[in-house]
Design an enzyme around this catalytic site. Structure first.
Site, short mmCIF file in Angstrom:
data_model
loop_
_atom_site.label_atom_id
_atom_site.label_comp_id
_atom_site.label_asym_id
_atom_site.label_seq_id
_atom_site.Cartn_x
_atom_site.Cartn_y
_atom_site.Cartn_z
N GLU A 91 19.64 55.85 53.63
CA GLU A 91 19.18 56.52 54.84
C GLU A 91 20.13 57.65 55.24
OE1 GLU A 91 16.78 57.38 58.12
OE2 GLU A 91 16.37 56.24 56.31
N VAL A 95 30.24 62.34 54.71
CA VAL A 95 31.70 62.35 54.52
C VAL A 95 32.26 63.39 55.48
CG1 VAL A 95 33.58 62.87 52.91
CG2 VAL A 95 31.56 61.63 52.09
N GLY A 101 35.14 66.85 48.97
CA GLY A 101 35.77 67.32 47.74
C GLY A 101 36.76 66.32 47.16
N GLY A 105 31.93 61.06 48.49
CA GLY A 105 30.47 60.98 48.40
C GLY A 105 30.05 60.34 47.09
N TYR A 139 23.92 66.42 44.56
CA TYR A 139 23.05 65.39 43.98
C TYR A 139 22.62 65.74 42.57
CZ TYR A 139 22.75 63.78 48.83
OH TYR A 139 23.04 63.33 50.09
#
Length: 166
Positions: A91, A95, A101, A105, A139
């Site tokens: 959901e 970060v 970086g 994540g 992603y």
């Protein structure tokens, strides 16, 4: 999920009671980033009653660095009628901007992938705003594929109430 120590000393772990303020701060920060700063109705009490009950319906993983929550992943189970197995719906993934970086994540998504693999779940899915180019690039770099032929549908508010009365 077992806590996982990251190279810089941060830890990825399942959320636990006492994390509510940090999780809510992440939710609010994400809402601001997604241009909906006034949309959050959630509270620490509501999070406690959702995440930390005997039979929870939603779950969270966090990244903790120096005693502070700097990343969150809130998720719940889905079910695929085609595979006959559960999956995870992510959901929210957030970060803290000052910690981006550092791999947090990726670590949060890897923790959810681990849940899927360990429990035999068939998929990990989420949505991303089409204008959010940095997240989309992130992603894609992880191997995520867009489901271009699918469009999310939603009913809420007055429309939801009207539908319930049909």
């Amino acid at each position: 999920m077992q806590p996982r120590e990251l190279p810089d000393g941060a830890t990825v772990r399942a959320a636990r009671p006492g994390d509510e303020a940090g999780i809510l701060a992440g939710i609010v920060a994400l809402a601001v980033y997604e241009r909906e700063p006034d949309a959050v109705e959630n509270t620490e009490e509501a999070l406690r009653g959702t995440l930390f009950v005997s039979d929870p319906r939603a779950f969270a993983h966090v990244v903790e660095k120096d005693g502070e929550i700097v990343g969150i992943a809130l998720w719940f189970l889905t079910y695929s009628t085609w595979t006959g197995r559960h999956g995870v719906w992510l959901e929210d993934l957030w970060v803290d901007e000052g910690h981006r970086g550092a791999g947090y994540g990726t670590a949060l998504l890897a923790s959810l992938a681990t849940v899927c693999v360990e429990r035999g779940y068939s998929r990990l899915e989420w949505t991303v705003l089409d204008w959010n180019a940095p997240s989309i690039a992130f992603y894609r770099a992880l191997g995520a594929a867009p489901m271009a032929e699918w469009t999310t549908q939603r009913v809420s508010g007055d429309v939801l109430a009207a539908l319930a009365e049909r």
